[in-house]
Design a protein around this motif. Structure first.
Motif, PDB file in Angstrom:
ATOM      1  N   CYS A  56       0.802  -1.101  -0.144  1.00  0.00           N
ATOM      2  CA  CYS A  56       0.377  -0.376  -0.021  1.00  0.00           C
ATOM      3  C   CYS A  56       1.364   1.092  -0.212  1.00  0.00           C
ATOM      4  O   CYS A  56       0.925   2.460   0.202  1.00  0.00           O
ATOM      5  CB  CYS A  56      -0.598   0.347   0.945  1.00  0.00           C
ATOM      6  SG  CYS A  56      -1.972  -1.416   1.209  1.00  0.00           S
ATOM      7  N   GLY A  57       2.137   1.050  -0.583  1.00  0.00           N
ATOM      8  CA  GLY A  57       2.677   2.584  -0.935  1.00  0.00           C
ATOM      9  C   GLY A  57       2.170   3.338  -1.338  1.00  0.00           C
ATOM     10  O   GLY A  57       2.036   3.487  -2.304  1.00  0.00           O
ATOM     11  N   GLY A  58       2.201   4.370  -0.409  1.00  0.00           N
ATOM     12  CA  GLY A  58       1.703   5.648  -1.153  1.00  0.00           C
ATOM     13  C   GLY A  58      -0.493   6.101  -1.471  1.00  0.00           C
ATOM     14  O   GLY A  58      -0.516   6.374  -2.047  1.00  0.00           O
ATOM     15  N   THR A  59      -0.546   4.634  -1.009  1.00  0.00           N
ATOM     16  CA  THR A  59      -2.213   4.445  -1.202  1.00  0.00           C
ATOM     17  C   THR A  59      -2.734   5.868  -0.274  1.00  0.00           C
ATOM     18  O   THR A  59      -2.092   6.328   0.808  1.00  0.00           O
ATOM     19  CB  THR A  59      -2.603   3.078  -0.233  1.00  0.00           C
ATOM     20  OG1 THR A  59      -1.882   2.178  -1.506  1.00  0.00           O
ATOM     21  CG2 THR A  59      -4.307   2.790  -0.615  1.00  0.00           C
ATOM     22  N   ILE A  60      -3.744   6.410  -1.350  1.00  0.00           N
ATOM     23  CA  ILE A  60      -4.586   7.293   0.011  1.00  0.00           C
ATOM     24  C   ILE A  60      -5.571   6.599   0.771  1.00  0.00           C
ATOM     25  O   ILE A  60      -6.975   6.139   0.212  1.00  0.00           O
ATOM     26  CB  ILE A  60      -5.746   8.699  -1.138  1.00  0.00           C
ATOM     27  CG1 ILE A  60      -3.905   8.977  -1.433  1.00  0.00           C
ATOM     28  CG2 ILE A  60      -5.711   9.439  -0.095  1.00  0.00           C
ATOM     29  CD1 ILE A  60      -4.659   9.976  -2.796  1.00  0.00           C
ATOM     30  N   PHE A  61      -5.699   6.354   1.949  1.00  0.00           N
ATOM     31  CA  PHE A  61      -7.075   6.046   2.870  1.00  0.00           C
ATOM     32  C   PHE A  61      -7.700   7.321   3.318  1.00  0.00           C
ATOM     33  O   PHE A  61      -8.227   6.710   5.008  1.00  0.00           O
ATOM     34  CB  PHE A  61      -6.263   5.113   3.682  1.00  0.00           C
ATOM     35  CG  PHE A  61      -6.091   3.702   3.704  1.00  0.00           C
ATOM     36  CD1 PHE A  61      -6.585   2.735   3.334  1.00  0.00           C
ATOM     37  CD2 PHE A  61      -4.380   3.652   3.342  1.00  0.00           C
ATOM     38  CE1 PHE A  61      -6.048   0.975   3.032  1.00  0.00           C
ATOM     39  CE2 PHE A  61      -4.206   2.222   2.735  1.00  0.00           C
ATOM     40  CZ  PHE A  61      -4.545   1.482   2.486  1.00  0.00           C
ATOM     41  N   ARG A  62      -7.399   8.290   3.323  1.00  0.00           N
ATOM     42  CA  ARG A  62      -8.591   8.982   4.138  1.00  0.00           C
ATOM     43  C   ARG A  62      -9.998   9.540   3.711  1.00  0.00           C
ATOM     44  O   ARG A  62     -10.535   9.142   3.735  1.00  0.00           O
ATOM     45  CB  ARG A  62      -7.623  10.979   3.169  1.00  0.00           C
ATOM     46  CG  ARG A  62      -8.279  12.340   3.856  1.00  0.00           C
ATOM     47  CD  ARG A  62      -7.449  12.730   2.738  1.00  0.00           C
ATOM     48  NE  ARG A  62      -6.229  12.800   1.752  1.00  0.00           N
ATOM     49  CZ  ARG A  62      -6.149  13.111   1.216  1.00  0.00           C
ATOM     50  NH1 ARG A  62      -6.806  13.888   0.010  1.00  0.00           N
ATOM     51  NH2 ARG A  62      -4.965  12.910   0.446  1.00  0.00           N
ATOM     52  N   GLY A  63      -9.951   9.226   5.165  1.00  0.00           N
ATOM     53  CA  GLY A  63     -11.339   9.315   6.210  1.00  0.00           C
ATOM     54  C   GLY A  63     -11.781   8.038   5.899  1.00  0.00           C
ATOM     55  O   GLY A  63     -12.924   7.713   5.923  1.00  0.00           O
ATOM     56  N   ALA A  64     -11.046   6.945   5.363  1.00  0.00           N
ATOM     57  CA  ALA A  64     -11.838   5.995   5.636  1.00  0.00           C
ATOM     58  C   ALA A  64     -12.078   4.921   6.754  1.00  0.00           C
ATOM     59  O   ALA A  64     -11.819   5.596   7.562  1.00  0.00           O
ATOM     60  CB  ALA A  64     -10.732   4.469   4.702  1.00  0.00           C
ATOM     61  N   ASN A  65     -12.994   4.383   6.929  1.00  0.00           N
ATOM     62  CA  ASN A  65     -13.438   3.724   8.578  1.00  0.00           C
ATOM     63  C   ASN A  65     -12.333   2.027   7.637  1.00  0.00           C
ATOM     64  O   ASN A  65     -12.659   0.899   7.335  1.00  0.00           O
ATOM     65  CB  ASN A  65     -14.478   3.169   8.081  1.00  0.00           C
ATOM     66  CG  ASN A  65     -15.269   2.246   9.069  1.00  0.00           C
ATOM     67  OD1 ASN A  65     -13.909   1.966  10.248  1.00  0.00           O
ATOM     68  ND2 ASN A  65     -16.183   1.905  10.130  1.00  0.00           N
ATOM     69  N   LEU A  66     -11.718   1.994   8.794  1.00  0.00           N
ATOM     70  CA  LEU A  66     -10.565   0.278   9.458  1.00  0.00           C
ATOM     71  C   LEU A  66      -9.991   0.407  10.345  1.00  0.00           C
ATOM     72  O   LEU A  66      -9.671  -0.570  10.981  1.00  0.00           O
ATOM     73  CB  LEU A  66      -8.928   0.726   8.326  1.00  0.00           C
ATOM     74  CG  LEU A  66      -8.700   0.557   6.952  1.00  0.00           C
ATOM     75  CD1 LEU A  66      -7.739   1.925   6.928  1.00  0.00           C
ATOM     76  CD2 LEU A  66      -8.339  -0.326   6.256  1.00  0.00           C
ATOM     77  N   ARG A  67     -11.961   0.122  11.226  1.00  0.00           N
ATOM     78  CA  ARG A  67     -11.844  -0.446  12.605  1.00  0.00           C
ATOM     79  C   ARG A  67     -11.790  -2.006  12.530  1.00  0.00           C
ATOM     80  O   ARG A  67     -12.782  -2.756  11.868  1.00  0.00           O
ATOM     81  CB  ARG A  67     -13.383   0.260  13.561  1.00  0.00           C
ATOM     82  CG  ARG A  67     -13.263   1.282  13.690  1.00  0.00           C
ATOM     83  CD  ARG A  67     -14.984   1.678  14.608  1.00  0.00           C
ATOM     84  NE  ARG A  67     -14.652   1.109  16.076  1.00  0.00           N
ATOM     85  CZ  ARG A  67     -15.563   1.464  16.275  1.00  0.00           C
ATOM     86  NH1 ARG A  67     -15.893   2.663  16.269  1.00  0.00           N
ATOM     87  NH2 ARG A  67     -14.645   1.114  18.059  1.00  0.00           N
ATOM     88  N   GLY A  68     -11.117  -2.998  13.351  1.00  0.00           N
ATOM     89  CA  GLY A  68     -11.036  -4.537  13.175  1.00  0.00           C
ATOM     90  C   GLY A  68     -10.060  -4.660  11.545  1.00  0.00           C
ATOM     91  O   GLY A  68     -10.403  -6.002  11.994  1.00  0.00           O
ATOM     92  N   ALA A  69      -8.921  -4.053  11.238  1.00  0.00           N
ATOM     93  CA  ALA A  69      -8.410  -4.378   9.876  1.00  0.00           C
ATOM     94  C   ALA A  69      -7.696  -4.835  10.052  1.00  0.00           C
ATOM     95  O   ALA A  69      -6.788  -4.675  11.366  1.00  0.00           O
ATOM     96  CB  ALA A  69      -8.788  -2.841   9.163  1.00  0.00           C
ATOM     97  N   SER A  70      -7.147  -6.198   9.220  1.00  0.00           N
ATOM     98  CA  SER A  70      -5.835  -6.546   9.746  1.00  0.00           C
ATOM     99  C   SER A  70      -4.927  -5.858   9.024  1.00  0.00           C
ATOM    100  O   SER A  70      -4.835  -6.273   7.116  1.00  0.00           O
ATOM    101  CB  SER A  70      -5.788  -7.404  10.151  1.00  0.00           C
ATOM    102  OG  SER A  70      -4.441  -7.904  10.024  1.00  0.00           O
ATOM    103  N   LEU A  71      -3.575  -4.943   8.509  1.00  0.00           N
ATOM    104  CA  LEU A  71      -3.046  -4.633   8.380  1.00  0.00           C
ATOM    105  C   LEU A  71      -1.503  -4.976   8.067  1.00  0.00           C
ATOM    106  O   LEU A  71      -0.478  -4.383   7.917  1.00  0.00           O
ATOM    107  CB  LEU A  71      -2.637  -3.229   7.985  1.00  0.00           C
ATOM    108  CG  LEU A  71      -4.040  -1.981   7.101  1.00  0.00           C
ATOM    109  CD1 LEU A  71      -5.151  -1.379   8.627  1.00  0.00           C
ATOM    110  CD2 LEU A  71      -4.097  -1.695   6.301  1.00  0.00           C
ATOM    111  N   LYS A  72      -1.147  -6.404   9.243  1.00  0.00           N
ATOM    112  CA  LYS A  72      -0.381  -6.948   9.912  1.00  0.00           C
ATOM    113  C   LYS A  72       0.773  -6.592   8.665  1.00  0.00           C
ATOM    114  O   LYS A  72       0.181  -7.431   7.290  1.00  0.00           O
ATOM    115  CB  LYS A  72      -0.444  -8.481  10.610  1.00  0.00           C
ATOM    116  CG  LYS A  72       0.898  -9.062  11.212  1.00  0.00           C
ATOM    117  CD  LYS A  72       0.309 -10.054  11.881  1.00  0.00           C
ATOM    118  CE  LYS A  72       1.288 -10.269  11.940  1.00  0.00           C
ATOM    119  NZ  LYS A  72       1.285 -11.490  13.314  1.00  0.00           N
TER     120      LYS A  72
END
Length: 110
Positions: free
Chosen positions: A33-49
């Motif tokens: 996710c290099g340079g990915t835009i997650f602005r305002g995104a709902n990532l509650r409980g997501a796994s980005l390990k």
């Protein structure tokens, strides 16, 4: 985009624009996710390990209870992003301080 609960493990999302996406509980382990835009995104409980998040933009994103352990967060913008503290809250790479990057701790249950 509504991607709640999606399995995106090992996906290449490099440079994608996911502004305001709903990705609650999504599996983003080992994603690029290099340079990915997650602005305002709902990532509650997501796994980005183990995700590659170099220069990703999480301004205003909801990262409460998300797992970001072992991520590369170099250059990542967390201004205004929400996270939960404590052992059951958002997990970060060892010795990473999200507050130093502008993230806001919010522990209330909503």
């Amino acid at each position: 985009a509504r991607l709640d609960g999606s399995n995106l493990e090992e996906a290449d999302l490099n440079g994608a624009d996911l502004t305001n996406a709903s990705m609650q509980g999504a599996n983003l382990r080992l994603t690029n996710c290099g340079g990915t835009i997650f602005r305002g995104a709902n990532l509650r409980g997501a796994s980005l390990k183990n995700a590659g998040l170099v220069n990703a933009d999480f301004r205003g994103a909801d990262l409460r209870d998300a797992n970001l352990t072992e991520c590369n967060l170099a250059g990542t913008n967390l201004t205004g992003a929400l996270y939960t503290g404590g052992p059951l809250g958002t997990t970060w790479p060892k010795d990473f301080n999200p507050g130093e990057r502008g993230a806001l701790q919010r522990d209330s249950v909503e």
